[in-house]
Scaffold this active site. Structure first.
Site, PDB file in Angstrom:
ATOM      1  N   GLU A 217      10.205 -23.761   3.745  1.00 59.44           N
ATOM      2  CA  GLU A 217       9.233 -22.850   3.137  1.00 59.44           C
ATOM      3  C   GLU A 217       8.487 -22.085   4.209  1.00 59.44           C
ATOM      4  OE1 GLU A 217       7.073 -24.434  -0.467  1.00 59.44           O
ATOM      5  OE2 GLU A 217       7.379 -26.262   0.667  1.00 59.44           O
ATOM      6  N   ASP A 236       6.136 -35.247  -0.979  1.00 61.18           N
ATOM      7  CA  ASP A 236       6.055 -34.006  -1.754  1.00 61.18           C
ATOM      8  C   ASP A 236       7.445 -33.435  -2.055  1.00 61.18           C
ATOM      9  OD1 ASP A 236       4.607 -31.901  -2.980  1.00 61.18           O
ATOM     10  OD2 ASP A 236       4.797 -30.644  -1.198  1.00 61.18           O
ATOM     11  N   HIS A 241      12.776 -33.751  -4.718  1.00 59.98           N
ATOM     12  CA  HIS A 241      13.701 -32.614  -4.737  1.00 59.98           C
ATOM     13  C   HIS A 241      14.962 -32.845  -3.890  1.00 59.98           C
ATOM     14  CE1 HIS A 241      10.362 -30.829  -6.666  1.00 59.98           C
ATOM     15  NE2 HIS A 241       9.742 -30.337  -5.617  1.00 59.98           N
ATOM     16  N   LYS A 341       7.165 -27.123   5.837  1.00 56.56           N
ATOM     17  CA  LYS A 341       6.286 -25.980   5.549  1.00 56.56           C
ATOM     18  C   LYS A 341       6.228 -25.109   6.790  1.00 56.56           C
ATOM     19  CE  LYS A 341       4.097 -27.448   1.607  1.00 56.56           C
ATOM     20  NZ  LYS A 341       4.471 -26.740   0.380  1.00 56.56           N
TER      21      LYS A 341
HETATM   22  C1  BG6 Z   1       6.586 -28.449  -5.135  1.00 52.55           C
HETATM   23  C2  BG6 Z   1       5.779 -28.902  -3.954  1.00 52.55           C
HETATM   24  O1  BG6 Z   1       7.125 -29.544  -5.814  1.00 52.55           O
HETATM   25  O2  BG6 Z   1       7.650 -27.599  -4.687  1.00 52.55           O
HETATM   26  C3  BG6 Z   1       5.236 -27.711  -3.171  1.00 52.55           C
HETATM   27  O3  BG6 Z   1       4.683 -29.708  -4.401  1.00 52.55           O
HETATM   28  C4  BG6 Z   1       6.367 -26.778  -2.808  1.00 52.55           C
HETATM   29  O4  BG6 Z   1       4.570 -28.150  -1.999  1.00 52.55           O
HETATM   30  C5  BG6 Z   1       7.219 -26.425  -4.023  1.00 52.55           C
HETATM   31  O5  BG6 Z   1       5.793 -25.601  -2.252  1.00 52.55           O
HETATM   32  C6  BG6 Z   1       8.464 -25.647  -3.612  1.00 52.55           C
HETATM   33  O6  BG6 Z   1       9.138 -25.191  -4.760  1.00 52.55           O
HETATM   34  P1  BG6 Z   1      10.044 -23.874  -4.716  1.00 52.55           P
HETATM   35  O7  BG6 Z   1      10.698 -23.831  -6.066  1.00 52.55           O
HETATM   36  O8  BG6 Z   1       9.124 -22.730  -4.458  1.00 52.55           O
HETATM   37  O9  BG6 Z   1      11.020 -24.077  -3.588  1.00 52.55           O
END
Ligand code: BG6
Length: 490
Positions: A217, A236, A241, A341
């Site tokens: 990210e 997180d 994920h 991040k």
């Molecule tokens: C969330 C996290 O589950 O997923 C966040 O808590 C993160 O920290 C986000 O930014 C990322 O999701 P995506 O769909 O934007 O990649």
């Protein structure tokens, strides 16, 4: 209406935290998009609950200000006005059972409707909310409860929440959301694997050298310092994920696409993940924390200077690790997972690196393990790219890298639902396949816990990386021991 998609049954969507950040940023915009696509039943009501003493008009004005700017597609004034007609607001203190009587009265008997309670609240309130819903008879058969992550901070706290919730709702009424499972390309990954004869015979240790899964990210902690400091990248992103993506890459073909058939196979992968010893944690994991740097041409501060982050915080904003799956299909195939991040690009992709040919007949400009690779991109674009070597035009037998590219937006010019929209529609329709079952969540915690425990007592601080880079140098070293590098492609 959207091509091939069917409209939902009549429903009530009750959002706890109805004026909160998630409701404004994701839930209402996604419901609007489903509405604009003609996918919501005319008799579908959205009831936002919250602590604010909003009148109906004040709530709608709040939505106008905080949620409408997040509608990314299909916006028209007329559709937006008709969407707002579905919205209603009720002042409810989630901890006060008396407030639930007004809620029950407002909802009335379910009478064939699908009744969804979306708990967009802090998880320590989940048990209380479920208890209060049950106290006024709202845990009837047509009720479904959506549980937002994080569901606890470790196995014990996660079990406590799940036990408490299970006292009032049956497992098939519980929708543990992981929004990555709602992404179009994740479903495509299953379609590609199990709908084609081409890939499955190669999808095993004989032909695959390693798998890399990256979710990077550009964002930092974005005003969520207090939450992020106690959570960190591992809880997180990795515990949910990335592990879910790993499961879908590694699972055996399910007997059907039935929710439990799919979830049974994912569970087997989680159970086969090799547990980390403290020595493994030292050797096969990398924690990182970003320092000041730049995202594009914008200077950004380091993690320790972010609001809500103590100056001596050791919370990780980056994790990379080498996971191994001890089953017949995958033994000896490393799965490298990384997330962070403030990295160079926003990217989510799965890279399958195939083994080399046994005998090199042609001079190749590439090193080892690079000729054949399948790159499944989840974001920012959705694509599948198959890399191989081909002969350069001309007299020589010199090889050049080439690829076949499938860009899903180009190929299928139909509207695609975003992750939250798809998952919200699935809840209303009662489809559980894209939600985590309790045993999956438990198994994921069992795997991550020894890693968290070792870090807790470790004297090694997280490695530093500059904001806007691809992470700490230590993460490169993690792969170089296997003589490979992280895949980066623009
Ligand atoms: C969330 C996290 O589950 O997923 C966040 O808590 C993160 O920290 C986000 O930014 C990322 O999701 P995506 O769909 O934007 O990649």
């Amino acid at each position: 209406m959207q091509h091939g998609a069917e409209c939902t049954p009549a429903f009530d969507m009750v959002i706890f935290g109805g004026a909160g950040d998630l409701a404004m940023r994701k839930l209402l915009p996604s419901l609007y998009q489903a509405h604009a696509a003609g996918l919501l039943h005319d008799d579908g009501r959205i009831l936002a609950l919250g602590l604010n003493e909003f009148t109906q008009d004040e709530y709608l004005a709040y939505v106008e200000q905080h949620s409408r700017p997040n509608v990314k597609e299909s916006y028209t004034d007329a559709q937006w006005q008709s969407f707002k007609a579905r919205l209603d607001y009720l002042h409810v203190d989630a901890t006060q059972v008396d407030d639930y009587r007004a809620l029950a009265e407002k909802l009335g008997p379910p009478a064939g409707r699908s009744v969804v309670f979306y708990l967009a609240m802090v998880p320590h309130l989940f048990a209380r909310i479920c208890e209060n819903l049950a106290a006024v008879g709202l845990n009837h058969d047509q009720a479904r409860v959506v549980l937002e992550k994080p569901l606890g901070t470790d196995l014990k706290s996660s079990n406590a929440i799940n036990d408490a919730v299970a006292r009032f709702f049956k497992e098939h009424q519980l929708y543990r959301i992981d929004h990555y499972l709602g992404k179009e390309s994740v479903q495509n990954l299953m379609a590609i694997r199990f709908g084609n004869a081409l890939f499955e015979p190669l999808w095993c240790r004989e032909w695959i050298h390693d798998v890399q899964i990256t979710i990077s990210e550009e964002l930092g902690v974005e005003g969520r310092g207090d939450f992020y400091n106690v959570t960190g990248a591992f809880r997180d992103m990795m515990q949910n994920h990335l592990l879910q993506l790993l499961c879908i890459v590694a699972m055996e073909p399910p007997a059907s696409m039935d929710a439990d058939a799919v979830r049974d196979e994912k569970l087997k992968v989680l159970k086969a993940l090799r547990r980390f010893t403290p020595e493994d944690v030292e050797e096969k994991t990398v924690r990182g924390q970003y320092t000041a740097g730049a995202i594009g041409d914008r200077a950004v501060q380091g993690f320790l200077s972010e609001p809500g982050i103590p100056a001596d915080s050791t919370t990780e904003t980056y994790v990379a690790l080498k996971a191994e799956i001890d089953n017949w299909r995958w033994v000896d195939v490393p799965f490298f997972l990384r997330t962070g991040k403030r990295m160079k690009d926003r990217l989510a992709e799965i890279v399958i690196n195939f083994r080399d040919v046994p005998n090199t007949l042609f001079p190749s400009p590439l090193g080892r393990h690079t000729a054949n690779r399948l790159v499944i991109r989840l974001q920012p674009d959705e694509s599948v790219r198959l890399h191989f070597l081909a002969k350069e035009a001309g007299d020589t037998m010199r090889m050049q890298p080439a690829y076949l590219n499938l860009d899903f937006h180009e190929m299928f010019k139909v509207r695609r639902a975003d992750a939250y929209e798809r998952l919200l529609l699935d809840v209303i329709r009662g489809r559980l396949a894209l939600f985590m079952r309790r045993d999956e969540a438990i198994e994921a915690w069992r795997w991550v816990e020894p890693i968290m425990e070792t870090w807790k007592t470790s004297t090694t601080p997280p490695a530093q990386y500059a904001a806007g880079s691809w992470g700490p140098a230590e993460a490169e070293a993690l792969l170089s021991r296997d003589k490979i590098v992280w895949h980066v492609e623009s």
